[in-house]
Design a protein around this motif. Structure first.
Motif, mmCIF file in Angstrom:
data_model
loop_
_atom_site.group_PDB
_atom_site.id
_atom_site.type_symbol
_atom_site.label_atom_id
_atom_site.label_comp_id
_atom_site.label_asym_id
_atom_site.label_seq_id
_atom_site.Cartn_x
_atom_site.Cartn_y
_atom_site.Cartn_z
ATOM 1 N N UNK A 16 0.799 -1.211 -0.105
ATOM 2 C CA UNK A 16 -0.100 0.084 -0.003
ATOM 3 C C UNK A 16 0.845 1.291 -0.098
ATOM 4 N N UNK A 17 2.037 1.176 0.858
ATOM 5 C CA UNK A 17 2.900 2.249 0.767
ATOM 6 C C UNK A 17 3.664 2.442 -0.704
ATOM 7 N N UNK A 18 3.907 1.581 -1.296
ATOM 8 C CA UNK A 18 4.593 1.561 -2.567
ATOM 9 C C UNK A 18 3.457 2.124 -3.635
ATOM 10 N N UNK A 19 2.114 1.550 -3.452
ATOM 11 C CA UNK A 19 1.236 2.421 -4.254
ATOM 12 C C UNK A 19 1.085 3.796 -4.022
ATOM 13 N N UNK A 20 1.115 4.088 -2.990
ATOM 14 C CA UNK A 20 0.808 5.458 -2.530
ATOM 15 C C UNK A 20 2.134 6.410 -3.144
ATOM 16 N N UNK A 21 3.420 6.126 -2.902
ATOM 17 C CA UNK A 21 4.408 6.694 -3.624
ATOM 18 C C UNK A 21 4.190 6.798 -5.101
ATOM 19 N N UNK A 22 3.668 5.616 -5.479
ATOM 20 C CA UNK A 22 3.859 5.679 -7.232
ATOM 21 C C UNK A 22 2.775 6.541 -7.550
ATOM 22 N N UNK A 23 1.718 6.672 -6.857
ATOM 23 C CA UNK A 23 0.809 7.710 -7.274
ATOM 24 C C UNK A 23 1.270 9.259 -7.107
ATOM 25 N N UNK A 24 2.058 9.372 -6.125
ATOM 26 C CA UNK A 24 2.627 10.585 -6.160
ATOM 27 C C UNK A 24 3.783 11.080 -7.275
ATOM 28 N N UNK A 25 4.440 9.946 -7.484
ATOM 29 C CA UNK A 25 5.467 10.243 -8.619
ATOM 30 C C UNK A 25 4.654 10.388 -9.819
ATOM 31 N N UNK A 26 3.562 9.857 -10.105
ATOM 32 C CA UNK A 26 2.454 10.174 -11.357
ATOM 33 C C UNK A 26 1.931 11.489 -11.219
ATOM 34 N N UNK A 27 1.652 11.837 -10.031
ATOM 35 C CA UNK A 27 1.386 13.274 -9.868
ATOM 36 C C UNK A 27 2.535 14.340 -10.187
ATOM 37 N N UNK A 28 3.625 13.839 -9.854
ATOM 38 C CA UNK A 28 4.851 14.865 -9.978
ATOM 39 C C UNK A 28 4.981 14.927 -11.432
ATOM 40 N N UNK A 192 5.348 3.085 -12.414
ATOM 41 C CA UNK A 192 4.649 3.920 -11.396
ATOM 42 C C UNK A 192 3.103 4.002 -11.472
ATOM 43 N N UNK A 193 2.945 4.440 -12.728
ATOM 44 C CA UNK A 193 1.514 4.522 -13.291
ATOM 45 C C UNK A 193 0.559 2.879 -12.910
ATOM 46 N N UNK A 194 1.302 1.919 -13.340
ATOM 47 C CA UNK A 194 0.586 0.649 -13.055
ATOM 48 C C UNK A 194 0.182 0.240 -11.733
ATOM 49 N N UNK A 195 1.260 0.455 -10.989
ATOM 50 C CA UNK A 195 1.365 0.268 -9.488
ATOM 51 C C UNK A 195 0.372 1.202 -9.030
ATOM 52 N N UNK A 196 0.180 2.199 -9.224
ATOM 53 C CA UNK A 196 -0.657 3.165 -8.604
ATOM 54 C C UNK A 196 -2.093 2.931 -8.947
ATOM 55 N N UNK A 197 -2.440 2.040 -9.877
ATOM 56 C CA UNK A 197 -3.689 1.585 -10.347
ATOM 57 C C UNK A 197 -4.088 0.083 -9.777
ATOM 58 N N UNK A 198 -3.381 -0.401 -9.001
ATOM 59 C CA UNK A 198 -3.617 -1.659 -8.718
ATOM 60 C C UNK A 198 -4.586 -1.907 -7.571
ATOM 61 N N UNK A 199 -5.358 -2.724 -7.866
ATOM 62 C CA UNK A 199 -6.667 -2.918 -6.444
ATOM 63 C C UNK A 199 -6.025 -3.852 -5.778
ATOM 64 N N UNK A 200 -5.894 -3.508 -4.450
ATOM 65 C CA UNK A 200 -5.281 -4.339 -3.383
ATOM 66 C C UNK A 200 -6.062 -5.451 -2.868
ATOM 67 N N UNK A 201 -7.438 -5.276 -3.144
ATOM 68 C CA UNK A 201 -8.393 -6.218 -2.903
ATOM 69 C C UNK A 201 -8.415 -7.297 -3.879
ATOM 70 N N UNK A 207 -2.126 -12.827 -8.995
ATOM 71 C CA UNK A 207 -2.197 -11.703 -9.695
ATOM 72 C C UNK A 207 -3.103 -10.570 -9.196
ATOM 73 N N UNK A 208 -2.756 -9.181 -9.540
ATOM 74 C CA UNK A 208 -3.555 -8.134 -9.123
ATOM 75 C C UNK A 208 -4.115 -7.445 -10.360
ATOM 76 N N UNK A 209 -5.365 -6.791 -10.279
ATOM 77 C CA UNK A 209 -5.763 -6.131 -11.334
ATOM 78 C C UNK A 209 -5.427 -4.674 -11.301
#
Length: 296
Positions: A16-28, A192-201, A207-209
């Motif tokens: 979840x932390x990795x996904x948060x950072x990936x989203x921040x990097x996409x925002x950057x 970063x884009x792909x990881x920011x989009x993964x559904x953790x559930x 595999x993760x969607x």
């Protein structure tokens, strides 16, 4: 007490932390595409972080310190990250886009010293803050708030992070599946884009969607050719990193659990160094109560 890389890699909150950072990097990237591309491949990440660390270590009384072409070339070629010509071209690019400038008063001196422009300081500040925020998500810590209250932590912490990452061959040479993306131009942004989009559930065990991905739009966003992106995805499919739920349409993407485990294990190395450097810097400035804003 700072986390170790092994503790982070196996922590249930780390993905979840990795996904948060990936989203921040996409925002950057969305905010400053040309600047964000400096961190968009692993080679450029190592160049950028090392150059910035050298700039923070500049002592005006010692000409051998600081960010110079000689210093960056020596540091980078020692670890075989890039050739001398690649380093010099990188510096020329930074100058062209005004991400760095010659240190005032030293334009004619040898060696020439460079210093980051304000936009570069802001970007690196944002990068460090995002990493601390991601660490806070793991243990509900207050690193990010402490850094915001004490921005001088950056000058003490960042050079340690950059040096340790460059020295560690586990970080310098990512696992094969991870390197497939990160040694490719703009590949870091794609990950970063792909990881920011993964559904953790959504994990079905293997595999993760990620959801719907339009390669034409994604290539356009990242200023890369669609053919280049499709070839990257094709190689990733061959190595089992990702795949499509809806062959042959190829719109609904998944990432493999094995790929994410490799990626998390690799990221954990850097996160551990960030945490260790933050704790070191915090301890240093706590000794000066006039400068230090107490972190609750």
């Amino acid at each position: 007490m700072a986390f170790s890389a092994d503790e982070l890699a196996h922590h249930p909150n780390f993905l979840a932390s990795i996904r948060l950072l990936a989203g921040d990097m996409r925002g950057m990237f969305d905010a400053a595409p040309r600047l964000a591309r400096l961190l968009a491949s692993h080679q450029r990440w190592l160049l950028t972080q090392t150059a910035y660390a050298l700039s923070l270590q500049h002592d005006p009384e010692d000409a051998s310190t600081g960010f110079t072409a000689v210093a960056l070339t020596a540091r980078i070629t020692d670890y075989k990250v890039a050739s001398r010509n690649t380093v010099l071209n990188f510096i020329d690019e930074l100058l062209t886009y005004r991400f760095i400038a010659h240190t005032p008063g030293e334009e004619r001196r040898r060696p020439r010293h460079f210093e980051p422009a304000e936009v570069s300081h802001q970007a690196m500040y944002g990068w460090f803050l995002s990493n601390l925020t991601a660490l806070d998500l793991i243990d509900e810590g207050n690193r990010a708030a402490c850094f915001q209250a004490n921005p001088e932590l950056m000058r003490l912490a960042h050079p340690l992070i950059a040096e340790n990452c460059l020295h560690n061959d586990g970080w310098r040479e990512p696992p094969e599946q991870v390197g497939l993306f990160l040694w490719t131009e703009a590949g870091g942004m794609v990950v970063d884009h792909l990881i920011s989009r993964i559904d953790l559930q959504s994990c079905d065990g293997e595999r993760y969607s990620v959801g719907r991905i339009e390669t034409r739009n994604l290539a356009g966003d990242f200023m890369m050719s669609r053919t280049h992106l499709q070839r990257l995805f094709a190689k990733a499919v061959q190595q089992g990193c990702l795949g499509w739920y809806d062959e042959p349409k190829k719109t609904q993407l998944w990432l493999s659990k094995a790929f994410l485990q490799n990626y998390c294990g690799w990221q954990a190395i850097k996160f551990a160094y960030v945490d260790q450097a933050f704790e070191f810097a915090k301890t240093q400035i706590e000794q000066d109560p006039v400068r230090f804003a107490v972190c609750a």
